[in-house]
Write a protein that holds these residues in place. Structure first.
Motif, mmCIF file in Angstrom:
data_model
loop_
_atom_site.group_PDB
_atom_site.id
_atom_site.type_symbol
_atom_site.label_atom_id
_atom_site.label_comp_id
_atom_site.label_asym_id
_atom_site.label_seq_id
_atom_site.Cartn_x
_atom_site.Cartn_y
_atom_site.Cartn_z
ATOM 1 N N GLY A 112 6.963 40.489 40.855
ATOM 2 C CA GLY A 112 6.016 39.422 40.536
ATOM 3 C C GLY A 112 5.859 39.194 39.041
ATOM 4 N N ALA A 113 6.714 39.827 38.231
ATOM 5 C CA ALA A 113 6.646 39.627 36.775
ATOM 6 C C ALA A 113 6.867 38.148 36.449
ATOM 7 C CB ALA A 113 7.724 40.472 36.091
ATOM 8 N N GLN B 271 17.010 42.024 22.228
ATOM 9 C CA GLN B 271 16.423 41.605 23.509
ATOM 10 C C GLN B 271 16.120 40.115 23.453
ATOM 11 O OE1 GLN B 271 13.096 44.484 23.859
ATOM 12 N NE2 GLN B 271 14.116 45.168 25.742
ATOM 13 N N GLN B 272 16.216 39.476 24.593
ATOM 14 C CA GLN B 272 15.792 38.068 24.685
ATOM 15 C C GLN B 272 15.079 37.879 26.015
ATOM 16 O OE1 GLN B 272 18.725 35.158 23.470
ATOM 17 N NE2 GLN B 272 17.695 33.545 24.603
ATOM 18 N N SER B 273 13.945 37.218 25.968
ATOM 19 C CA SER B 273 13.157 37.091 27.195
ATOM 20 C C SER B 273 13.386 35.746 27.867
ATOM 21 C CB SER B 273 11.668 37.294 26.897
ATOM 22 O OG SER B 273 11.242 36.304 26.009
ATOM 23 N N VAL B 274 13.026 35.692 29.136
ATOM 24 C CA VAL B 274 13.108 34.455 29.911
ATOM 25 C C VAL B 274 11.910 34.424 30.865
ATOM 26 C CG1 VAL B 274 14.619 35.464 31.686
ATOM 27 C CG2 VAL B 274 14.652 33.021 31.330
ATOM 28 N N GLU B 275 11.376 33.217 31.055
ATOM 29 C CA GLU B 275 10.227 33.086 31.966
ATOM 30 C C GLU B 275 10.698 33.016 33.418
ATOM 31 O OE1 GLU B 275 7.072 33.235 30.709
ATOM 32 O OE2 GLU B 275 8.273 33.613 28.920
ATOM 33 N N SER C 236 17.336 43.110 32.096
ATOM 34 C CA SER C 236 15.866 43.142 32.118
ATOM 35 C C SER C 236 15.402 43.454 30.705
ATOM 36 C CB SER C 236 15.328 44.222 33.081
ATOM 37 O OG SER C 236 15.464 45.506 32.511
ATOM 38 N N LEU C 237 14.108 43.376 30.490
ATOM 39 C CA LEU C 237 13.556 43.780 29.193
ATOM 40 C C LEU C 237 13.256 45.268 29.278
ATOM 41 C CD1 LEU C 237 11.105 40.819 28.401
ATOM 42 C CD2 LEU C 237 13.382 41.217 27.433
ATOM 43 N N LEU C 238 14.221 46.097 28.910
ATOM 44 C CA LEU C 238 14.001 47.546 28.964
ATOM 45 C C LEU C 238 12.845 47.917 28.033
ATOM 46 C CD1 LEU C 238 17.748 48.726 28.936
ATOM 47 C CD2 LEU C 238 16.144 48.820 30.873
ATOM 48 N N PRO C 239 12.019 48.901 28.343
ATOM 49 C CA PRO C 239 12.234 49.910 29.385
ATOM 50 C C PRO C 239 11.852 49.471 30.798
ATOM 51 C CG PRO C 239 10.212 50.394 28.216
ATOM 52 C CD PRO C 239 10.832 49.196 27.534
ATOM 53 N N ASP C 240 11.474 48.210 30.990
ATOM 54 C CA ASP C 240 11.124 47.772 32.347
ATOM 55 C C ASP C 240 12.395 47.567 33.173
ATOM 56 O OD1 ASP C 240 8.503 47.771 31.593
ATOM 57 O OD2 ASP C 240 8.396 45.613 31.236
ATOM 58 N N PHE C 241 12.335 47.933 34.401
ATOM 59 C CA PHE C 241 13.382 47.681 35.401
ATOM 60 C C PHE C 241 14.778 48.182 35.012
ATOM 61 C CE2 PHE C 241 10.177 44.227 35.540
ATOM 62 C CZ PHE C 241 9.502 44.677 36.651
ATOM 63 N N PRO C 242 14.910 49.463 34.714
ATOM 64 C CA PRO C 242 16.242 50.040 34.494
ATOM 65 C C PRO C 242 16.980 50.173 35.839
ATOM 66 C CG PRO C 242 14.608 51.780 34.492
ATOM 67 C CD PRO C 242 13.852 50.479 34.642
ATOM 68 N N GLY C 243 18.227 50.576 35.776
ATOM 69 C CA GLY C 243 18.969 50.863 37.010
ATOM 70 C C GLY C 243 19.870 49.731 37.449
ATOM 71 N N LEU C 244 20.237 49.795 38.718
ATOM 72 C CA LEU C 244 21.304 48.921 39.227
ATOM 73 C C LEU C 244 20.828 47.520 39.597
ATOM 74 C CD1 LEU C 244 23.213 51.412 41.586
ATOM 75 C CD2 LEU C 244 23.934 50.579 39.346
ATOM 76 N N ARG C 245 19.488 47.312 39.756
ATOM 77 C CA ARG C 245 19.022 46.023 40.288
ATOM 78 C C ARG C 245 17.962 45.406 39.373
ATOM 79 N NH1 ARG C 245 16.914 46.220 46.006
ATOM 80 N NH2 ARG C 245 15.082 46.704 44.780
ATOM 81 N N GLY C 246 18.318 45.320 38.104
ATOM 82 C CA GLY C 246 17.337 44.880 37.110
ATOM 83 C C GLY C 246 16.731 43.516 37.406
ATOM 84 N N ILE C 247 17.539 42.564 37.834
ATOM 85 C CA ILE C 247 17.029 41.196 38.052
ATOM 86 C C ILE C 247 16.148 41.166 39.310
ATOM 87 C CG2 ILE C 247 17.656 38.766 38.404
ATOM 88 C CD1 ILE C 247 20.343 39.350 37.023
ATOM 89 N N LYS C 248 16.667 41.760 40.368
ATOM 90 C CA LYS C 248 15.942 41.736 41.653
ATOM 91 C C LYS C 248 14.609 42.500 41.543
ATOM 92 C CE LYS C 248 17.300 41.938 46.490
ATOM 93 N NZ LYS C 248 16.944 43.031 47.366
ATOM 94 N N ASP C 249 14.655 43.646 40.865
ATOM 95 C CA ASP C 249 13.435 44.450 40.743
ATOM 96 C C ASP C 249 12.361 43.677 39.975
ATOM 97 O OD1 ASP C 249 14.649 46.449 42.153
ATOM 98 O OD2 ASP C 249 15.071 47.721 40.421
#
Ligand code: GAR
Length: 194
Positions: free
Chosen positions: A128-129, A151-155, A110-123
C-alpha cells in the motif's frame, strides 16, 4: 574498463547498458554476459548484440563455492574490472566478493532499505506504499544492503495496477542505470590515470 554483466532473466537492463556502451555514453567494453539460467531471454539479446555469453548454473556444481570459483577464474581470465548485476537473482558469495570488493554494482527495484529481496516491486505495491523507486548500490555480503550510490523515486497512484508500477520502474531503471554506470566508470578511470 572491462565490464561483465550478470543477469538471470529478461535482460532489459542489460540491453539498456549495452546500448549506452554502443553509443559511447559509457566508456567501457562489455567483455561478457554471464547468465545462470540457460533459457533466459537475456542470452538471445546478447547474441543479437554479438556480446560473448557464458552460461552455467550453480546446479552444475557441487557447491556455491565451486560455482563461484569457476566464475572467478573466467572473470580473471577476461581481466574484468567491474561486475554489473542486472537482474541477477542470486546472492554474491565471499569467493567473488573478496576479490571484487567494491567492484560489484547492483540495481534493485525499490527504495532500499525498503523492500529488499526478489520481489521488490510487488512487495511495495502490496504494502500500500504510495512511493517506491529504484536503487543502485555497491554489493556487500547482505541482501541488498550495500552502500547506496543513487536512488530515484516514483509515485504509486491509487489506480495503478502492478503492471503499471512495473512499467514505471523499468523506465526509470533503463535511464538511471546507464547514467550512473557512466559516471562511476568515468570516476574510476580518472583515479587510475592520476
Ligand atoms: C529489474 O527490475 C531489476 O531491478 C530487478 O530485476 C529486474 C530485471 O529486469 N532486480 C532485482 O530484483 C534484484 N534483487 P531485466 O531482466 O529486464 O533487466
Amino acid at each position: 574498463m572491462r565490464l561483465a554483466i550478470f543477469a538471470s532473466g529478461n535482460g532489459s537492463n542489460f540491453q539498456a547498458i549495452a546500448e549506452a556502451v554502443k553509443a559511447g555514453r559509457i566508456q567501457g567494453e562489455i567483455s561478457l554476459l554471464f547468465c545462470d539460467k540457460k533459457e533466459a531471454y537475456v542470452i538471445q539479446r546478447a547474441k543479437d548484440l554479438s556480446i560473448p555469453v557464458i552460461s552455467f548454473s550453480p546446479k552444475d556444481f557441487e557447491s556455491k563455492e565451486i560455482y563461484e570459483a569457476e566464475l572467478l577464474h573466467l572473470l580473471e581470465e577476461e581481466q574484468i574490472d567491474l561486475i554489473i548485476l542486472a537482474g541477477y537473482m542470486r546472492i554474491i558469495g565471499p569467493t567473488l566478493l573478496e576479490v571484487f570488493s567494491n567492484k560489484i554494482i547492483n540495481i534493485h527495484p525499490s527504495l532500499l532499505p525498503d523492500f529488499p529481496g526478489l520481489r521488490g516491486i510487488k512487495d511495495a505495491f502490496e504494502s500500500g506504499a504510495t512511493t517506491t523507486g529504484v536503487t543502485i548500490h555497491y554489493v556487500d555480503d547482505g541482501v541488498d544492503t550495500g552502500p547506496i550510490i543513487a536512488q530515484q523515486s516514483v509515485e504509486i497512484e491509487a489506480d495503478d495496477t502492478l503492471a503499471d508500477v512495473e512499467t514505471k520502474i523499468h523506465a526509470i531503471e533503463h535511464k538511471l542505470y546507464p547514467e550512473v554506470l557512466a559516471q562511476i566508470i568515468k570516476t574510476q578511470q580518472g583515479e587510475s590515470c592520476s
